[in-house]
Design an enzyme around this catalytic site. Structure first.
Site, PDB file in Angstrom:
ATOM      1  N   THR A  11       0.839  -1.209   0.000  1.00  0.00           N
ATOM      2  CA  THR A  11       0.000   0.000   0.000  1.00  0.00           C
ATOM      3  C   THR A  11       0.869   1.252   0.000  1.00  0.00           C
ATOM      4  O   THR A  11       0.641   2.198   0.736  1.00  0.00           O
ATOM      5  CB  THR A  11      -0.968   0.013   1.196  1.00  0.00           C
ATOM      6  N   GLY A  12       1.905   1.208  -0.848  1.00  0.00           N
ATOM      7  CA  GLY A  12       2.667   2.418  -1.131  1.00  0.00           C
ATOM      8  C   GLY A  12       1.925   3.229  -2.177  1.00  0.00           C
ATOM      9  O   GLY A  12       0.701   3.122  -2.311  1.00  0.00           O
ATOM     10  N   GLY A  13       2.666   4.035  -2.919  1.00  0.00           N
ATOM     11  CA  GLY A  13       2.030   4.930  -3.884  1.00  0.00           C
ATOM     12  C   GLY A  13       1.126   4.194  -4.859  1.00  0.00           C
ATOM     13  O   GLY A  13      -0.017   4.585  -5.103  1.00  0.00           O
ATOM     14  N   LYS A 146       9.032  -3.684 -13.589  1.00  0.00           N
ATOM     15  CA  LYS A 146       9.693  -2.977 -14.682  1.00  0.00           C
ATOM     16  C   LYS A 146      10.849  -3.737 -15.297  1.00  0.00           C
ATOM     17  O   LYS A 146      11.168  -3.534 -16.455  1.00  0.00           O
ATOM     18  CB  LYS A 146      10.242  -1.641 -14.153  1.00  0.00           C
ATOM     19  N   GLU A 217      13.557   3.045  -7.325  1.00  0.00           N
ATOM     20  CA  GLU A 217      13.697   2.049  -8.383  1.00  0.00           C
ATOM     21  C   GLU A 217      14.249   2.701  -9.655  1.00  0.00           C
ATOM     22  O   GLU A 217      15.037   2.099 -10.389  1.00  0.00           O
ATOM     23  CB  GLU A 217      12.335   1.386  -8.638  1.00  0.00           C
ATOM     24  N   HIS A 221      18.356   2.652 -12.152  1.00  0.00           N
ATOM     25  CA  HIS A 221      18.603   2.600 -13.597  1.00  0.00           C
ATOM     26  C   HIS A 221      19.735   3.525 -14.021  1.00  0.00           C
ATOM     27  O   HIS A 221      20.173   3.468 -15.179  1.00  0.00           O
ATOM     28  CB  HIS A 221      17.336   3.001 -14.366  1.00  0.00           C
TER      29      HIS A 221
END
Lengths: 352, 352
Positions: A11-13, A146, A217, A221
């Site tokens: 229940t993050g963003g 992703k 995250e 990258h």
């Protein structure tokens, strides 16, 4: 379409916004939500307003691993860790030693499970899938991952999903997800696709607090970082990376699963897909227009480019969660028709 | 995906190009083709090169009706009617009193039937579907129809299709079809779609001879004409309409099935969809860029427009036939999974 019950892991963003967007969908009923320390389950439907209000600014911001939590302290002054953090702050939440197992235990009543978990350990989502397999779940699982390398891990489980009756939809957010689907559709004009270029812009000022996991995250990258080193960064260190870039970070040649998802749909080779973008955490305006460009050769010998563009006023949250719930609905339809295994967003048209 | 055998009903511009594009698809084998007077059937796969070469410039240009042919003489000097016209000019073609029945009779070996028939009598495609129902066909039927009113007629047969094991995919060309799908995908950002605007450009100079049926069907959309009056026009009269417009005809508020196809997918109300475009028969350059604009409201209160654009160098033929065969492949997958009934392009992601 018949009523669909679903659970949200995390229940993050993303998880919070998925709950919010689901309130606009008549046939979707959220019946379970969990984070690291607690679970809320109600088969009459969660009270989303209460859940979101009670946990506002109280997000469990620890990095998602299941091999010992890596505590990351927030500097915002609200309680983001410890016993009172996260979903247990809601009247609907109950503390749990193993919240994911709670959801598995109630799996018979849950048509679909949305994995809204940042995937720092790149095998975290596949291992979560293993738990659902072991727990006898049969339904839809859907993630917004992703990383390209995760798809192969899920494909390795394809036969197990088929035997269990699980329809697993991977990479079903914005990119991969909506933009992958747009690329697959744009490819229809051509008999050979030579290049798919996905270029995104995200302005995340007001959404930054809620989306620290996504920003972390993304930082993984950058050429100087990887998944492991990004996971170890403190919030202070992330702030300082952002400051070094004056709040605007450009990414090139990202490892985004759009490539393998388009390849597995037969659209093009993974190496023909490039993904990049610009993240601005100091503005809500997009720093660049999100654009998918698909270049190919037609049967009659022309070379051309079809394009798909998102309106600049659309937020990352809108572009992730609408598609995620759309693909969830289609997944349930596939599942009810008896189609199991692993599917990507280039193979399915999301429901509305 | 496993091998797919398919038949083409109609070898005008669309049917011929669909055969040609299918040669670029490894898993598609054309096994039957027919026009008004003849049938070519070969379960080892038709020789498409021979078929197209033998019938080049020799298209049966009569208006498709099954209640007595309305002969339309071409002025180009090639034989376009009579016993030697059309598919019987190919070494693979055989004259037939009832070519559609020939295809139905071999239906057991045919996974999908593409109805590439201009639909002047607006119930022609539904009535053709009835013949396949009566003949015991179970497989995929797919059309590239344009008119909104036809969808309801097909929906009326939904239960019959389900009982027979037919998966009927309607409106699966460019628009409706590819562009309808793009609109449905672009809608995913929003919780409410307020406007879908489809605006097409077609430059058809070199393709004009092959696409008289399409031009005639477009003329029926002009305010001064309808389906019936357009059907009665001689080629000379069509030429004179084109001359009156200096070769460039603009269409507004067309009756295009995109509206009902988006409504049945739950994306928006049919009345929120507008379709228009510009046809230039004196140039191969597109007179305007084909654009789908989807405007809506996001869950977080923004109003924005997502857009999909086709490259100007892509021909109508590429944008119709790639999607038609893509939807055909997906239809076969649905059919093999046991999903029957009527589907539109806003519900299915076409295969590649």
């Amino acid at each position: 379409m018949d009523e669909i019950t679903f659970a949200i892991l995390g229940t993050g963003g993303i998880g919070r916004r998925a709950l919010e967007v689901s309130q606009h969908k008549e046939n979707l009923t959220p019946v379970a939500a969990c984070d690291r320390r607690g679970t809320a389950i109600d088969f009459d439907g969660l009270d989303v307003d209460e859940l979101l209000a009670a946990t506002e600014g109280n997000i469990d911001n620890e990095v998602a691993t299941d091999g010992g939590a890596t505590s990351v302290d927030g500097e915002s002054g609200v309680k983001q860790h410890g016993e009172g953090a996260g979903i247990v702050a809601s009247a609907q939440g109950r503390p749990s030693e193993d919240p994911i197992q709670d959801v598995i235990d109630y799996g018979d009543g849950i048509d679909a499970v949305l994995l809204a978990l940042p995937n720092y350990e790149h095998d975290f989502i596949p291992r979560t899938a293993d738990r659902f397999l072991e727990g006898g779940y049969s339904g839809v699982m859907i993630d917004v991952l992703k990383r390209s390398r995760v798809i192969d891990m899920l494909d390795d489980r394809s036969e197990a999903f088929e035997n269990a009756g699980i329809t697993f939809i991977c990479g079903a957010g914005a990119t991969p997800g909506l933009l992958t689907g747009a690329a697959a559709l744009a490819a229809q004009t051509f008999v050979e696709v030579t290049d798919v270029d996905i270029w995104w812009g995200v302005g995340l000022k007001s959404g930054y607090e809620d989306n620290r996991g996504t920003v972390r995250e993304d930082i993984a990258h950058l050429p100087e970082y990887d998944i492991e080193t990004a996971r170890e960064l403190s919030d202070d260190e992330i702030e300082s990376i952002i400051d070094d870039h004056d709040g605007v970070i450009e990414f090139e040649d990202m490892e985004h699963a759009d490539d393998v998802l388009l390849e597995r749909a037969g659209v093009c080779d993974a190496e023909d897909v490039t993904v990049g973008g610009v993240l601005d955490v100091e503005s809500n305006e997009k720093p660049t227009t999100t654009t998918v460009s698909v270049t190919g050769r037609t049967f009659d010998g022309e070379t051309a480019t079809n394009t798909f563009q998102l309106g600049d006023a659309t937020s990352m949250e809108a572009n992730v969660n609408g598609p995620a719930l759309g693909y969830l609905q289609t997944g349930v339809r596939r599942n009810r028709a008896g189609e199991y295994g692993v599917f990507g967003p280039a193979e399915l048209m999301p429901g509305f």
